[in-house]
Scaffold this active site. Structure first.
Site, short mmCIF file in Angstrom:
data_model
loop_
_atom_site.label_atom_id
_atom_site.label_comp_id
_atom_site.label_asym_id
_atom_site.label_seq_id
_atom_site.Cartn_x
_atom_site.Cartn_y
_atom_site.Cartn_z
N ALA A 70 0.90 -1.23 0.04
CA ALA A 70 -0.16 -0.13 -0.13
C ALA A 70 0.95 1.22 -0.27
O ALA A 70 1.61 1.42 1.03
CB ALA A 70 -0.84 -0.05 1.35
N SER A 71 0.94 2.14 -1.02
CA SER A 71 1.52 3.08 -1.07
C SER A 71 1.32 4.29 -0.23
O SER A 71 0.36 4.24 0.51
CB SER A 71 1.39 3.87 -2.54
OG SER A 71 1.84 2.88 -3.54
#
Length: 403
Positions: A70-71
């Protein structure tokens, strides 16, 4: 009395933090305030879920980089601002991740829009599907699919976004984008990655925005090579079209580097990655230098960023970016220069210093970028520096940019 903040407070606090550093379109801000990131990161403390940090969701057993993550929310927000999707848009996302970005896109495009997200990893798509269903976005389409193929059966798309790193752009993806549509993706060339916003103009994709970023690479592209030097304590990462020879460079590391200094200074928080970007618009010798602490302990002059610095490589010589403390300027205390090794290192250092100097005179200039099909003849390309990849030809130019 319970002083623990609710998830709504945590989420809005994060968005306020993001807005303090960047102006966002109202649609993006509203989506960030609406979608529950913690649902897409089950088992994680909500206080951590609403920090501006990346979270690994699938480790890579074959390497140091995760297969999926997840950025950072700030990167998510930046790319959504670049995409500038609107209600009614049909969006293809390549790299499903946790499903969080797809949920944000669904909020932005509304009931009249469509979002399709694809990923090659079955457990990643399962995670995304489960989270999207739990957070109320059952209508988002999730597909187990090689992202390099896209999803033509649900196209064409008015917007496309890549949330994994691309070394090249398959024209099969371009063909799924309507003329005038926008494609935002992390694109890697000459060792550095930029989130680029591209607009389709006929057969070409024309860039109009670039932001520094870093992403897990997409599965299926193998455009970079690595040369190990100095007993494996130094690595040079280069593109497949560049001639970098370990045997030629081996002797260079048997000697101490010589230093050459520019007159350009930077402040403590000032980004100087524009130097790297600038060089890629002129030189075919730009690579990425990765040094280890062991290399520095063994006497290597420390690169400006030890694990990720631009380097010019030619034959048995190289020159890379360095810095030193200089207190003659209270605002900009670091002086930039070049460390060079090998018989032609001094010439490479002069070239690097020239680019440092040019960047110092205009620190915000970025090149024009255009991506054309690989079979485009030279006379069919715009003026500029050409980088040839497998499926495309990238053209970079400062003409008309003030650079």
């Amino acid at each position: 009395m319970n002083d623990t903040p609710t998830v709504d407070v945590l989420r809005n606090r994060l968005v306020d933090q993001l807005l303090a550093g960047r102006q966002l379109p109202a649609r993006v801000e509203q989506a960030l305030r609406t979608v529950h990131r913690e649902i897409h990161l089950p088992g994680l403390d909500p206080a951590v879920a609403y920090n501006d940090q990346a979270v690994t969701i699938k480790d890579n057993p074959d390497g140091p980089l995760a297969l999926s993550c997840a950025s950072m929310p700030s990167i998510v927000a930046m790319m959504l601002a670049q995409l500038d999707a609107e209600p009614g848009d049909h969006v293809l996302e390549i790299g499903a991740g946790t499903g969080y970005n797809a949920a944000l896109l669904a909020e932005i495009v509304g009931d009249d829009g469509q979002v399709t997200t694809v990923d090659i990893e079955p457990d990643v798509t399962l995670h995304a599907r489960t989270a999207l269903d739990s957070s109320g976005y059952e209508h988002v389409r999730v597909m187990e699919r090689d992202g390099l193929r896209g999803a033509p059966e649900y196209g064409p798309y008015t917007r496309m976004i890549g949330t994994v790193g691309f070394w090249d752009i398959p024209m099969a993806l371009r063909d799924q984008l309507v003329d005038g549509g926008r494609f935002v993706l992390p694109l890697r060339w000459r060792g550095q990655t930029r989130s680029v916003a591209l607009t389709r103009q006929g057969e070409a994709l024309v860039g109009h925005d670039m932001e520094l970023c870093g992403f897990v690479p997409i599965v299926g592209q193998d455009g970079e090579r690595t040369v190990e030097l100095a007993d494996g304590t130094v690595r040079v990462h280069h593109d497949r079209d560049q001639d970098v020879n370990a045997a030629q460079l081996h002797d260079a590391f048997a000697h101490a580097a010589t230093e050459t200094w520019s007159d350009v200074r930077v402040g403590g928080q000032e980004s100087f990655d524009g130097i790297w970007l600038r060089m890629t618009a002129f030189e075919d010798t730009v690579c990425r230098l990765e040094a280890t602490p062991a290399a520095v302990d063994n006497g290597l002059r420390r690169p400006v960023i030890i694990g990720r610095s631009p380097v010019l490589v030619s034959g048995g010589s190289l020159a890379y970016l360095i810095a030193k403390r200089d207190d003659t300027d209270a605002e900009r205390r670091s002086l930039l220069g070049a460390a060079h090794l090998g018989p032609d290192g001094a010439d490479l250092a002069k070239l690097l210093i020239a680019h440092i100097t040019a960047w110092g005179a205009d620190r915000t200039a970025v090149p024009n970028l255009a991506v054309h099909p690989a079979d485009t003849p030279d006379h069919g390309l715009p003026t500029g520096h050409v980088i040839n990849k497998v499926d495309s030809r990238i053209v970079l130019s400062f003409e008309g940019c003030g650079g």
